[in-house]
Design an enzyme around this catalytic site. Structure first.
Site, mmCIF file in Angstrom:
data_model
loop_
_atom_site.group_PDB
_atom_site.id
_atom_site.type_symbol
_atom_site.label_atom_id
_atom_site.label_comp_id
_atom_site.label_asym_id
_atom_site.label_seq_id
_atom_site.Cartn_x
_atom_site.Cartn_y
_atom_site.Cartn_z
ATOM 1 N N GLY A 11 3.181 -11.477 11.184
ATOM 2 C CA GLY A 11 3.290 -12.023 9.824
ATOM 3 C C GLY A 11 4.754 -12.252 9.473
ATOM 4 N N GLY A 14 7.095 -9.320 10.845
ATOM 5 C CA GLY A 14 7.058 -9.289 12.309
ATOM 6 C C GLY A 14 7.738 -10.502 12.930
ATOM 7 N NE ARG A 151 14.890 -4.815 -1.269
ATOM 8 C CZ ARG A 151 13.653 -4.566 -0.887
ATOM 9 N NH1 ARG A 151 13.124 -3.373 -1.048
ATOM 10 N NH2 ARG A 151 12.910 -5.519 -0.367
ATOM 11 C CG HIS A 175 10.498 2.291 1.904
ATOM 12 N ND1 HIS A 175 11.637 1.753 1.355
ATOM 13 C CD2 HIS A 175 9.736 1.238 2.287
ATOM 14 C CE1 HIS A 175 11.545 0.441 1.388
ATOM 15 N NE2 HIS A 175 10.401 0.096 1.944
#
Ligand code: APR
Length: 308
Positions: A11, A14, A151, A175
């Protein structure tokens, strides 16, 4: 002989991870997915870009675990991404089935592999993969802290108008929404960020970091972040394959470190050819300890729900 990396799930995360790996010529790549044609098509597309990148690695797609056999690293990204108003934890049961079946297959076909789990809720999925494969805990780890730290670095850089490259930081814990970004370990070229920015601003950026994934999900409407998650995964693979021994925040198995037993959660580790070569213990303040414990408790709740 070149190293072999398998990426389970072709996806967004990946395929982007496969692209980064192939572009750098880091290893041969096998993209695996249950969707017929998808890993083959994406692998072919990436392989056809290799001449342009000056990379000679092989990139193939498959629906059979036989083709993944003997991998040095297996990255698990298979599963479902969240939708708006979903937390990572809402994916627990759907993704547990996927991660468990992938881990069973990996244990059979790549018994010496190092596994990097990306599928969310990642810390619990890493614990599930470790339990399922019965691999040494050094060889099973999860990707989360590097992404959260990246981030935070971005937000800090924009706030201070400095290069994000010069910002170092550390994020502990699961996470998830209760991750623990640590301003005390955050510097711009060695200068403590708390000396440059007011606490209120730092707190606002911590808040944005905790919601970093949700912010992107909200914008995309369908699907979740994948460029930065893939870049973070790539950094872990690289440190293992090239034995770089980077000090990176990753989900690792704790067996007493930080006063936590039998739990995967984000901590600083040294990543090298053996996998997690060392868990680095930071001296935390009382307040940091409380936040870390709360974050661990949230992860443990999920692990208990899985009954593992
Ligand atoms: N085996 C292999 N592949 C599977 C399986 C399975 N049992 N079940 C689903 N997949 C595949 C899907 O066919 C799809 O191609 O996993 C892929 C997931 O891709 P996306 O839907 O694009 O999701 P992505 O954005 O890549 O996120 C994957 O990573 O960051 C996390 O929260 C995210 O858990 C999610 C995971």
């Amino acid at each position: 002989m070149r190293k072999k990396i398998t990426i389970i799930g072709a996806g967004n995360v990946g395929a982007t991870t496969a692209q980064l790996t192939a572009k750098d010529g880091l290893a041969d790549v096998v993209l695996f997915d249950i969707a017929e044609g998808v890993p083959q098509g994406k692998a072919l597309d990436i392989a056809e870009a290799c001449p342009l990148w000056g990379s000679a690695v092989s990139v193939t797609g498959s629906n059979s675990y036989d083709d993944t056999a003997g991998s040095d690293i297996v990255v698990i990204t298979a599963g479902f991404p969240r939708k708006p108003h979903m937390s990572r934890d809402d994916l627990l049961h759907a993704n547990a089935n996927v991660v468990q079946s992938a881990s069973e297959a990996i244990a059979k076909t790549s018994p010496d592999a190092i596994i990097i789990v990306v599928t969310n809720p990642m810390d619990a999925m890493a614990q599930l993969s470790w339990k399922t494969t019965e691999f040494s805990c050094r060889r099973v780890m999860g990707m989360g802290g590097i992404l959260d730290a990246s981030r935070f670095r971005s937000f800090l850089a924009w706030e201070m108008s400095v290069s994000p490259v010069d910002i170092e930081t550390m994020v502990l814990g699961g996470h998830g929404d209760q991750m623990v970004p640590l301003p005390r370990f955050t510097t711009v070229k060695g200068i403590q960020v708390t000396e440059i920015l007011k606490k209120k601003r730092v707190d606002a950026l911590i808040h944005r970091t905790r919601n970093g994934g949700a912010e992107i999900v909200g914008l995309l409407k369908s699907g979740s972040a994948y460029y930065a998650p893939a870049a973070a995964t790539y950094q872990m693979m690289r440190s293992v394959l090239l034995d770089e021994k980077r000090l990176l925040p990753c989900a690792a198995y704790l067996n007493g470190e930080y006063g936590v037993k039998d739990l995967y959660v984000g901590v600083p580790v040294i990543l090298g050819k053996e996998g997690v070569e060392k868990v680095v213990e930071l001296k935390l303040t009382k307040e940091e300890k409380v936040m870390f414990r709360e974050s661990c408790a949230a992860v443990r709740k999920l692990v208990k729900k899985l009954g593992i």
